[in-house]
Write a protein that holds these residues in place. Sequence first.
Motif, PDB file in Angstrom:
ATOM      1  N   ALA A 104       0.859  -1.198   0.023  1.00 38.68           N
ATOM      2  CA  ALA A 104       0.128   0.050   0.056  1.00 38.68           C
ATOM      3  C   ALA A 104       0.931   1.222   0.129  1.00 38.68           C
ATOM      4  O   ALA A 104       1.817   1.283   0.610  1.00 38.68           O
ATOM      5  N   ILE A 105       0.403   2.307  -0.571  1.00 37.98           N
ATOM      6  CA  ILE A 105       1.140   3.707  -0.899  1.00 37.98           C
ATOM      7  C   ILE A 105       1.365   4.175   0.401  1.00 37.98           C
ATOM      8  O   ILE A 105       2.258   5.008   0.714  1.00 37.98           O
ATOM      9  N   ASP A 106       0.280   3.870   1.529  1.00 39.56           N
ATOM     10  CA  ASP A 106       0.119   4.605   2.965  1.00 39.56           C
ATOM     11  C   ASP A 106       1.630   4.154   3.488  1.00 39.56           C
ATOM     12  O   ASP A 106       1.983   5.055   4.389  1.00 39.56           O
ATOM     13  N   ASN A 107       2.168   3.052   3.266  1.00 46.01           N
ATOM     14  CA  ASN A 107       3.443   2.751   3.976  1.00 46.01           C
ATOM     15  C   ASN A 107       4.460   3.773   3.730  1.00 46.01           C
ATOM     16  O   ASN A 107       5.284   4.391   4.607  1.00 46.01           O
ATOM     17  N   ARG A 108       4.369   4.324   2.597  1.00 42.45           N
ATOM     18  CA  ARG A 108       5.224   5.366   2.153  1.00 42.45           C
ATOM     19  C   ARG A 108       5.112   6.801   2.740  1.00 42.45           C
ATOM     20  O   ARG A 108       5.934   7.434   3.394  1.00 42.45           O
TER      21      ARG A 108
END
Length: 392
Positions: A104-108
């Motif tokens: 998921a992009i949220d990890n970044r």
Amino acid sequence: QKNTCPQGIATQDPELRARFTGKPEHVVNFFMFIAEEVREILAQLGFRTLEEAVGHVECLDQNEAIKRWKSGGIDLSKVLTPAGPTPGTVLHHTIDQKHDLEKAIDNRFIELAQAALEHKEPVRIEMPIRNVNRTVGTMLGYEITRRYKAEGLPDDTIDLTLHGSGGQSLGAFIPRGETLRVYGEVNDYAGKGLSGGRIIVRPPEDITFDPHSNVICGNVTGFGATSGQMFVAGLAGERFAVRNGGATFVVEGVGDHGCEYMTGGTVVVLGRTGRNFGAGFSGGNAYVLDLDMAHVNPSAAVNGSLQFLPLDENHASLVHELVKRHAEECDSAIAKELLANWHAAIARFTHVVPTQYLAMTKVMDQAQRDNVDFNEPGAWENVYERVMEGAH
């Protein structure tokens, strides 16, 4: 799980339990009989446990005796075809789902927002997104809530600017302190359960089309929101702000069933609405530019459950502030046009508000002015009667 069962059954609250006229043993017996009946039905089908029955669709059939015109064209043969190609095939759950959350992009986002998460320092992030990125911002919002509970962070502490197309449920449940600015478009359920965060959706700066007449948000935008703000520089799909309970939305047009079952909050529509606007609308305020009464929910328009009012001074001031904010956040041409001749614009707005909600708001305001102590017997009733008499 809230310990508030109004029938006094699924609760340990003594006051609520007093409402149950039976005994706890009666409830136990009720479920024992349910369990016994389930075992009897399973035995008739040749199964010893519910797990054995899972997936055996050959035990199901369409009931032709209750077929009606609505179900006449439904063919369930594919659904009722056994999945297993050979006897002994496992038909029930045996492996865990893989949600690929590590991708998921949220990890970044979480990685880049550590200064804000740990020390409340403002953070600005900018990156592209694609429609495969779903629930964008939600995992980041969890990290905020895990640390700072319902209070969240100060507004705009984590400010993300995203370019492209957001997948389903962008900004779902995001708390105060998280802001998502999307230059592009978003799919269905954007802002679902919005919980104090802010979302701005606007077209890219190099567009060649009129954003005021083009869809930029999918269906069911803002479903079940409780607080926060969302500004949409373009049209949204159907069921906009359904079950909104306290958030603020500004949008330039909505599809069918706008503000359906809304219980609180504020919605400003700077454009057309689809049909059935305001169905089940029981709380909050909506302000619609050039409202077409033919598009309002017929029952609400006829039975008086909704009021359709011109803007008074207080509501005009609120709408002006929100339109101004919309112009600033979205560089909206329609918002700027309205602000340029605000005196004329006021007359084009209709304040749509539930009748009972409006009455109760007046009672609450009067009670606050009178410093009413609601612990006193009859205090609420006295205020209500005085306000209602004045209304008549």
